[in-house]
Design an enzyme around this catalytic site. Structure first.
Site, PDB file in Angstrom:
ATOM      1  N   SER A  77      46.048   6.731  81.371  1.00  0.00           N
ATOM      2  CA  SER A  77      45.978   8.168  81.059  1.00  0.00           C
ATOM      3  C   SER A  77      46.978   8.491  79.955  1.00  0.00           C
ATOM      4  O   SER A  77      48.016   7.828  79.837  1.00  0.00           O
ATOM      5  CB  SER A  77      46.351   8.978  82.302  1.00  0.00           C
ATOM      6  OG  SER A  77      46.548  10.345  81.970  1.00  0.00           O
TER       7      SER A  77
ATOM      8  N   TYR B  86      52.985  11.102  88.834  1.00  0.00           N
ATOM      9  CA  TYR B  86      51.680  10.756  88.259  1.00  0.00           C
ATOM     10  C   TYR B  86      51.891  10.088  86.895  1.00  0.00           C
ATOM     11  O   TYR B  86      51.320   9.025  86.613  1.00  0.00           O
ATOM     12  CB  TYR B  86      50.781  11.987  88.131  1.00  0.00           C
ATOM     13  CG  TYR B  86      49.452  11.635  87.515  1.00  0.00           C
ATOM     14  CD1 TYR B  86      48.544  10.842  88.218  1.00  0.00           C
ATOM     15  CD2 TYR B  86      49.111  12.036  86.223  1.00  0.00           C
ATOM     16  CE1 TYR B  86      47.329  10.468  87.643  1.00  0.00           C
ATOM     17  CE2 TYR B  86      47.906  11.674  85.648  1.00  0.00           C
ATOM     18  CZ  TYR B  86      47.017  10.890  86.356  1.00  0.00           C
ATOM     19  OH  TYR B  86      45.822  10.506  85.784  1.00  0.00           O
TER      20      TYR B  86
HETATM   21  C1  8X3 Z   1      44.716  13.002  83.445  1.00  0.00           C
HETATM   22  C2  8X3 Z   1      45.188  13.585  82.183  1.00  0.00           C
HETATM   23  O1  8X3 Z   1      46.931  15.011  81.065  1.00  0.00           O
HETATM   24  O2  8X3 Z   1      45.911  15.896  83.069  1.00  0.00           O
HETATM   25  O3  8X3 Z   1      45.097  11.675  83.594  1.00  0.00           O
HETATM   26  O4  8X3 Z   1      47.496  14.126  83.202  1.00  0.00           O
HETATM   27  S1  8X3 Z   1      46.438  14.689  82.400  1.00  0.00           S
END
Ligand code: 8X3
Length: 248
Positions: A136, A149
């Site tokens: 990501s 995350y």
């Molecule tokens: C998802 C993209 O920028 O919302 O992996 O984290 S973001």
């Protein structure tokens, strides 16, 4: 017929990738936790040969056991799409929920390792194959409240780069795609079912669709063996970085 193994295939990028790979002539092993969704996908993909594996990537024993049940026609995996994962919560670290942290690290990092570990003996024996990790932009661009995350996706990116080196002598190509804003169940899961908050994430601009990402993934994994498009950042047109989005 080449075989692709897709994790997190019941929805979003994983599902769209399975569909696009079928259109590109792959047979498929589709994996996820929701059997009804996978059965629906398999029916949609007919007459493409599809094998369904229901397991949770967070569970290493379950992952190994599921892979061990693959019937002979689906054992020689050519392409692994490590897609399963997601985000839980978007809070400053001081207000974070350690259970959410565990969930993200367990699926996004450990889950990827579990699946890779289960499939590597086959790749190794055949001296070839392609492992594509869905990371990501969150692994590259720090954004407020992204903490665990972002860290989990930074780990996916570093694993991709290091695995590529380790697997080089085995002629196994390893690559990553780093999508930006893609409209899937991602935000609904992150916000624990709060649909209104999730919808706001995609307000005022056109996000990527799962199909947009799938198209690029298929392009990456269908390059000839002397080509490795190793690292792709795929942003929405209105997106400058993970958290910089031009909204009208
Ligand atoms: C998802 C993209 O920028 O919302 O992996 O984290 S973001």
């Amino acid at each position: 017929m080449p075989i692709a193994f897709v994790t997190g295939a019941s929805s979003g990028i994983g599902r769209a990738t399975a569909v696009a790979l079928a259109q590109a002539g792959f047979g498929l092993v589709v994996c996820g936790r929701r059997p009804e969704r996978l059965a629906e996908l398999a029916a949609e993909l007919a007459p493409t040969p599809v094998h369904i594996l229901v397991f949770d990537v967070r569970d290493r024993a379950a992952t190994e056991a599921a892979v061990a049940t693959l019937p002979p026609a689906f054992q020689a995996i050519d392409v692994l799409i490590n897609n399963a994962g997601g985000a839980h919560g978007l809070e400053p670290i001081q207000h974070g929920n350690p259970a959410d942290w565990d969930a993200m690290l367990d699926a996004n990092v450990r889950g990827l390792l579990h699946v890779t570990h289960a499939l590597l003996p086959g790749f190794t024996a055949r001296k070839g194959g392609f492992i594509l990790n869905v990371s990501s932009v969150a692994g590259r661009d720090a954004y407020a409240n992204g903490n665990v995350y972002c860290a989990s996706k930074a780990a996916v990116s570093m694993l991709t780069r290091t695995m590529r080196l380790d697997l080089l002598p085995l002629r196994i190509r390893v690559a990553e795609i780093n999508p930006g804003a893609v409209e899937t169940e991602f935000s609904e899961v992150r916000f624990k079912g709060d649909k209104a908050r999730a919808a706001k994430v995609y307000d005022g601009f056109q996000p990527l669709s799962p199909q947009d990402v799938a198209e690029v993934i298929v392009f990456m994994v269908t390059r000839p063996p002397h080509v490795n498009l190793a690292d792709v950042v795929l942003l929405a047109g209105a997106q400058g970085a993970a958290s910089i989005i031009y909204r009208e």
